[in-house]
Design an enzyme around this catalytic site. Structure first.
Site, mmCIF file in Angstrom:
data_model
loop_
_atom_site.group_PDB
_atom_site.id
_atom_site.type_symbol
_atom_site.label_atom_id
_atom_site.label_comp_id
_atom_site.label_asym_id
_atom_site.label_seq_id
_atom_site.Cartn_x
_atom_site.Cartn_y
_atom_site.Cartn_z
ATOM 1 N N GLY A 166 -0.283 -12.433 -6.164
ATOM 2 C CA GLY A 166 0.169 -12.982 -5.348
ATOM 3 C C GLY A 166 1.828 -12.302 -5.098
ATOM 4 N N LEU A 167 2.938 -12.868 -5.088
ATOM 5 C CA LEU A 167 4.103 -12.034 -4.547
ATOM 6 C C LEU A 167 4.168 -11.203 -4.042
ATOM 7 C CD1 LEU A 167 5.575 -13.851 -8.611
ATOM 8 C CD2 LEU A 167 6.269 -14.638 -5.697
ATOM 9 N N CYS A 168 3.709 -10.831 -3.330
ATOM 10 C CA CYS A 168 3.786 -9.399 -2.397
ATOM 11 C C CYS A 168 4.608 -9.738 -0.868
ATOM 12 C CB CYS A 168 2.283 -8.673 -2.278
ATOM 13 S SG CYS A 168 0.972 -9.324 -2.669
ATOM 14 N N GLY A 169 4.873 -11.145 -0.625
ATOM 15 C CA GLY A 169 5.293 -10.775 0.435
ATOM 16 C C GLY A 169 4.248 -11.790 1.394
#
Lengths: 289, 132
Positions: A89-92
């Site tokens: 995750g952590l990709c907008g």
């Protein structure tokens, strides 16, 4: 009103967060460059492949003996959706935008009374789709162990898909991925791979001699074409993921910076207020004497 | 001096070679063929084997595992599933190829079995010719 110590801790923790997001952004930038180079390097192969297949499909496609990978099974009852997302995750909005497109597609097909089967590639898409479409899952490809996105990975997925097709498990296959446009824009895309679709007519190739035969070459090429399309999609996805992560982390870093500024102002004000208060106490104490 | 034709060798992951060659020998499924300038336009599938291109700096040889070649009067593009320059072709790389072909034979459907076995035999022949 938080105490001075609380504020100080708070500022410290936001500073740490900023360091992490900054580091993630730089890592994503480096990976993005590599992913873009990989996508670039794969382009000539995919283009030639498509060109030759388009030509062949033009001459063989209409005949009775056309292979099923090209002509289809004559039905579109059972649809396979291959949803490709990231492992992390952590990709907008990268993962959710692909999932949203796939979900809308699935909803449309279900409303038309068709059977939907879903093959997920990458953990994040699976997690997001599990709740409402979990009963349609037929498989999952785990990419977390994959260090470098190579052609064998795509071949593995393609073999899985083709085996299922040969067993008659589905009629139409569509892949979902994000096409890399730029760092700030990745376009979620749905692309039908089985039966193969080609844009435009390629009549130039009708000049060619085929060895062993047109049908033979086409039968050999079509499965490779599926693998190539999946490979291209994986590479585009890889570049998109890093691009999305880079801009998401850039935003996060900037937000953390703003937050630090705000908290620092608050901290300074509170400290000044405390000093003023003490001074007033001392002065009024002295005056009372 | 014979004319040249533009030779391109690409694999899915990268472009391996691109130069003007005087002649290129490709391992076609129905037998080897050599392409020179003015060759009739042909598209052929490849079997695992050695591809040789006579370039300005001598003969370059590559081991390919399959794919196809597109030949016309002025150019030849080889789209190989996997391609390795012969100098880099070590026993381990070949063993990998062979192991993969074996696996294919074991999982192939009955109607594809012949094809897979042929691929495996081609692989073994490739190893024999590479002298490992």
């Amino acid at each position: 009103m938080p105490s001075l110590k609380d504020l100080k801790n708070r500022i410290g923790s936001v500073k740490n967060t900023r360091k992490i997001t900054k580091a993630m952004q730089m890592v994503a930038a480096a990976k993005l460059r590599r992913a873009q180079e990989a996508a670039e390097a794969a382009r000539p192969f995919a283009e030639r492949m498509t060109a030759v297949m388009t030509g062949l499909a033009g001459s063989v496609g209409s005949s009775e003996s056309a292979p099923r990978l090209l002509a289809g099974t004559g039905s579109d009852k059972v649809q396979l959706l291959v949803v490709m997302t990231a492992e992390r995750g952590l990709c907008g909005g990268f993962n959710s935008s692909i999932v949203r497109l796939a979900r809308a597609h699935a909803a449309k097909l279900l409303a038309e009374g068709k059977t939907v089967k879903i093959l997920t590639v990458g953990k994040k898409g699976r997690e997001q789709l599990r709740r409402d479409l979990g009963q349609h899952f037929i498989g999952h490809v785990d990419l977390s162990e994959v260090k470098r996105m190579g052609y064998p990975v795509a071949q593995g997925i393609a073999r899985d898909v083709l085996d299922r097709f040969d067993k008659g498990e589905f009629d139409v296959a569509t892949i979902f991925f994000a096409r890399f446009q730029s760092v700030i824009s990745q376009i979620p895309t749905a692309q039908q791979v089985i039966p193969a679709v080609f844009e435009g007519e390629g009549e130039v190739n009708s000049l060619y001699d085929y060895e062993p035969s047109e049908e033979g070459v086409l039968a050999d090429l079509l499965p490779r074409g599926v693998a190539t399309q999946i490979f291209t999609a994986l590479l585009e996805n890889g570049a998109s993921e890093q691009g999305a992560r880079m801009s998401a982390m850039d935003n996060a870093t900037r937000n953390a910076g703003d937050m630090i500024n705000r908290l620092t102002i608050q901290y300074n004000r509170s400290r000044q207020a405390a000093i003023t208060k003490e001074l007033i106490e001392i002065i009024s104490g002295a005056e009372a004497l | 001096m014979a004319g040249t034709l533009q030779f391109d060798l690409v694999s899915p992951e990268r472009r391996l070679a691109s130069f003007a060659a005087t002649e290129v020998q490709v391992p076609g499924t129905d037998g080897d063929m050599t392409a020179m300038e003015g060759h009739a336009p042909t598209i052929t599938t490849l079997r695992p084997g050695i591809l040789r291109a006579q370039g300005p700096s001598g003969v370059q040889a590559y081991a390919v595992t399959g794919g196809f070649a597109e030949i016309n009067a002025t150019s030849i593009s080889v789209l190989a599933e996997k391609a390795v320059a012969v100098e880099e072709l070590t026993g381990t790389v070949l063993d990998e190829f062979i192991a993969e072909a074996r696996e294919l034979v074991s999982v192939a459907l009955p109607e594809d079995k012949d094809m897979a076995e042929r691929t495996l035999n081609d692989m073994l022949a490739l190893r024999a010719s590479a002298g490992h």
